[in-house]
Write a protein that holds these residues in place. Structure first.
Motif, PDB file in Angstrom:
ATOM      1  N   ASN A 170      -8.254   6.571  -1.722  1.00 21.67           N
ATOM      2  CA  ASN A 170      -8.217   6.357  -2.953  1.00 21.67           C
ATOM      3  C   ASN A 170      -9.396   5.533  -3.278  1.00 21.67           C
ATOM      4  O   ASN A 170      -9.428   4.909  -3.920  1.00 21.67           O
ATOM      5  N   PHE A 173       0.793  -1.201   0.058  1.00 22.10           N
ATOM      6  CA  PHE A 173       0.013  -0.069  -0.219  1.00 22.10           C
ATOM      7  C   PHE A 173       0.833   1.364  -0.061  1.00 22.10           C
ATOM      8  O   PHE A 173       0.124   2.393  -0.494  1.00 22.10           O
ATOM      9  N   ARG A 174       2.006   1.165   0.735  1.00 29.12           N
ATOM     10  CA  ARG A 174       2.896   2.402   0.460  1.00 29.12           C
ATOM     11  C   ARG A 174       3.439   2.767  -0.824  1.00 29.12           C
ATOM     12  O   ARG A 174       3.676   3.755  -1.140  1.00 29.12           O
ATOM     13  N   ASN A 232       1.676   2.046  -3.550  1.00 27.38           N
ATOM     14  CA  ASN A 232       0.404   2.441  -4.543  1.00 27.38           C
ATOM     15  C   ASN A 232       0.342   1.169  -5.289  1.00 27.38           C
ATOM     16  O   ASN A 232      -0.246   1.313  -6.752  1.00 27.38           O
ATOM     17  N   ASP A 292      -7.394   2.346   5.532  1.00 26.26           N
ATOM     18  CA  ASP A 292      -6.857   3.492   5.530  1.00 26.26           C
ATOM     19  C   ASP A 292      -6.586   3.939   3.943  1.00 26.26           C
ATOM     20  O   ASP A 292      -6.651   5.152   3.489  1.00 26.26           O
ATOM     21  N   TYR A 293      -5.765   2.958   3.291  1.00 22.32           N
ATOM     22  CA  TYR A 293      -5.444   3.226   1.771  1.00 22.32           C
ATOM     23  C   TYR A 293      -6.773   3.650   1.016  1.00 22.32           C
ATOM     24  O   TYR A 293      -6.577   4.496   0.016  1.00 22.32           O
TER      25      TYR A 293
END
Length: 259
Positions: free
Chosen positions: A84, A36-37, A39, A79-80
């Protein structure tokens, strides 16, 4: 492309394990953070049509697993996705692509496990599209869309109750006309399944003491359908249930279906 497919298969192996070893929690946590960091979810979703069938299946399983991975007791995926939410637009539009519909549909159902994501979809114009997706001529895609539709309307009780209260008129008008009164055989089979909980709803209504509701009990006892029943029988939607079964037009539609 072959290397990319291999990498996706390796991600799946880390998350699910293989015939020789079980998944390692530390490795899963590290993968989740990096995924997730960097993307990677966006990249995987947008590039999915370019992958071969097996890689698409692997990618779908990877995305599904990552929605449930906790790192320090937090669901990083939630959270991601909250930052998005436009990715849901891509996944929902996937129902219009025969090759991608089932893969994107499976991903979408996993994503709407998160309440903020489900709320976004419920409050968007996409909700109205599901009435059309459920009537698509491809049975597998129509059934998948119906499964997603049901998940949206049954998983997060408080969010669904708020949505139905605000959107009662158009939602049930569309539900009645496009699902319950549909001439599409597939749609009718999905919408007309009798709920096992019909008698439970009848008993609850009887205890409300409303004369109008009691007059309608016979129709409700005989004609309650699966998804409609799941929605109306939920305690969070009691006000919506009362309003729906108090309508003569709604009961007329249900009775006409069994002619």
């Amino acid at each position: 492309m072959a290397e990319l497919c291999k990498n996706i298969r390796e991600l799946k192996s880390i998350l699910y394990g293989n015939s020789e070893s079980e998944p390692v929690s530390e490795a899963c946590a590290q993968l989740t953070q990096e995924f997730f960091r960097e993307n990677t979810l966006r990249l995987l979703i947008t590039c999915l049509p370019k992958l071969n069938l097996e890689a698409r299946k692997d990618a779908t399983q990877v995305v599904a697993n990552l929605q449930r991975q906790q790192v320090h007791s937090r669901l990083i995926a939630s959270d991601y996705l909250e930052a998005n939410l436009d990715l849901m637009d891509i996944l929902i539009a996937g129902y219009e692509n025969t090759d991608m519909a089932l893969h994107y549909g499976a991903m979408l159902r996993e994503c709407i496990r998160h309440q903020t994501v489900a709320r976004y979809v419920l409050e968007s114009e996409h909700m109205k599209k599901f009435y059309d997706y459920i009537q698509l001529p491809n049975f597998d895609i129509a059934a998948d869309a119906a499964a997603t539709f049901k998940e949206l309307l049954t998983r997060h009780k408080s969010t669904v109750a708020e949505f139905l209260s605000k959107n009662y008129d158009w939602f049930f008008a569309e539900y009645n006309s496009k699902l319950l009164e549909s001439t599409n055989y597939i749609t009718r089979r999905q919408a007309i399944k009798v709920s096992r909980d019909a008698n439970d709803l009848t008993d609850k209504l009887a205890n409300m003491g409303s004369t109008e509701l009691k007059i309608s009990l016979h129709g409700v006892r005989m004609f309650l359908y699966s998804l409609l029943g799941d929605i109306l029988l939920d305690r969070s939607n009691s006000a919506v249930m009362t309003r729906y079964v108090s309508s003569r037009d709604n009961l007329r539609i249900l009775m006409n279906l069994l002619r």
